[in-house]
Design a protein around this motif. Structure first.
Motif, PDB file in Angstrom:
ATOM      1  N   GLY A  87       0.813  -1.203   0.000  1.00 29.25           N
ATOM      2  CA  GLY A  87       0.000   0.000   0.000  1.00 29.25           C
ATOM      3  C   GLY A  87       0.845   1.250   0.000  1.00 29.25           C
ATOM      4  N   GLU A 102      -0.656  -1.232   6.762  1.00 34.39           N
ATOM      5  CA  GLU A 102      -1.162  -1.951   5.586  1.00 34.39           C
ATOM      6  C   GLU A 102      -1.317  -3.444   5.867  1.00 34.39           C
ATOM      7  OE1 GLU A 102      -2.457  -1.071   2.735  1.00 34.39           O
ATOM      8  OE2 GLU A 102      -2.010   1.070   2.799  1.00 34.39           O
ATOM      9  N   GLU A 105      -4.493  -3.744   7.915  1.00 31.23           N
ATOM     10  CA  GLU A 105      -5.686  -3.427   7.118  1.00 31.23           C
ATOM     11  C   GLU A 105      -6.030  -4.542   6.134  1.00 31.23           C
ATOM     12  OE1 GLU A 105      -5.096   0.344   5.167  1.00 31.23           O
ATOM     13  OE2 GLU A 105      -5.156   1.463   7.048  1.00 31.23           O
ATOM     14  N   GLU A 106      -5.019  -5.089   5.479  1.00 22.67           N
ATOM     15  CA  GLU A 106      -5.278  -6.064   4.413  1.00 22.67           C
ATOM     16  C   GLU A 106      -5.367  -7.501   4.894  1.00 22.67           C
ATOM     17  OE1 GLU A 106      -2.494  -5.326   1.220  1.00 22.67           O
ATOM     18  OE2 GLU A 106      -3.603  -3.518   0.624  1.00 22.67           O
ATOM     19  N   THR A 148     -10.333  -4.009   5.437  1.00 24.82           N
ATOM     20  CA  THR A 148     -10.011  -3.429   4.137  1.00 24.82           C
ATOM     21  C   THR A 148     -10.890  -2.215   3.852  1.00 24.82           C
ATOM     22  OG1 THR A 148     -11.536  -4.924   3.009  1.00 24.82           O
ATOM     23  CG2 THR A 148      -9.230  -5.614   3.148  1.00 24.82           C
TER      24      THR A 148
END
Length: 184
Positions: A87, A102, A105-106, A148
């Motif tokens: 990201g 990131e 989040e992912e 996400t």
């Protein structure tokens, strides 16, 4: 080639098109088009700074020697691609802070360790001045795609390190991800 001017063609939040006005070695004017995540005055062609980092790619490895991967929808190809988590680095963030954010989040995972594998490097210098750093993290926690962004379609899964080369041979993997997996 000599750069004469940079003309911004679009005005978007995350990516813009620019026309570079150049003069070649014979003195002939040439136009060259590039995409950049940066503002005009911050572009590499203007600053000559090659250590600025736009994004980060994470190599998440579990304690069981598994690599955490993503199957992610990419609008540019209107299809899914296998990738490693990655990201953009937000303003004021370090590479490590962005990588940890990131990753969470992912994948829903947290990094136990952090190692810079590749300093900021140009990802496709014929098209853009975008740079990406690559980091490796030993990860822990429960995998999920619950965190996400609303426009991201991501499936999180693991592969064994020993299966990485075969995975690349049998799936559509991003070039950056493939190079990392082939070196495992």
């Amino acid at each position: 080639m000599r750069l004469i001017d940079v003309v911004q063609l679009t005005n978007s939040e995350y990516l813009n098109m620019y026309k570079l006005k150049l003069i070649n070695k014979k003195g002939t004017p040439k136009d060259y088009y590039v995409a950049s995540r940066r503002k005009r005055e911050e572009m590499s062609c203007n600053t000559k700074k090659h250590d600025v980092c736009d994004g980060v790619m994470i190599i998440p490895v579990t304690e069981n020697d598994e690599i955490v991967m993503l199957k992610q929808y990419r609008p540019a190809i209107s299809d899914y691609l296998y990738e490693l988590p990655a990201g953009m680095i937000d303003k004021g963030e370090t590479i490590e802070q962005a990588a940890r954010r990131e990753l969470y989040e992912e994948t829903g995972l947290r990094g136990k360790s952090y190692e810079l594998i590749l300093k900021p490097s140009y990802s496709s210098v014929g098209l853009t001045d975008e740079t990406t750093a690559i980091v490796k993290m030993v990860v822990e926690g429960e995998m999920t795609n619950y965190n996400t962004e609303e426009d991201e379609e991501i499936e999180v899964f693991k592969i064994k390190k020993c299966d990485a080369k075969d995975f690349v041979k049998n799936h559509h993997v991003s070039v950056k991800g493939a190079l990392v997996l082939l070196s495992m």
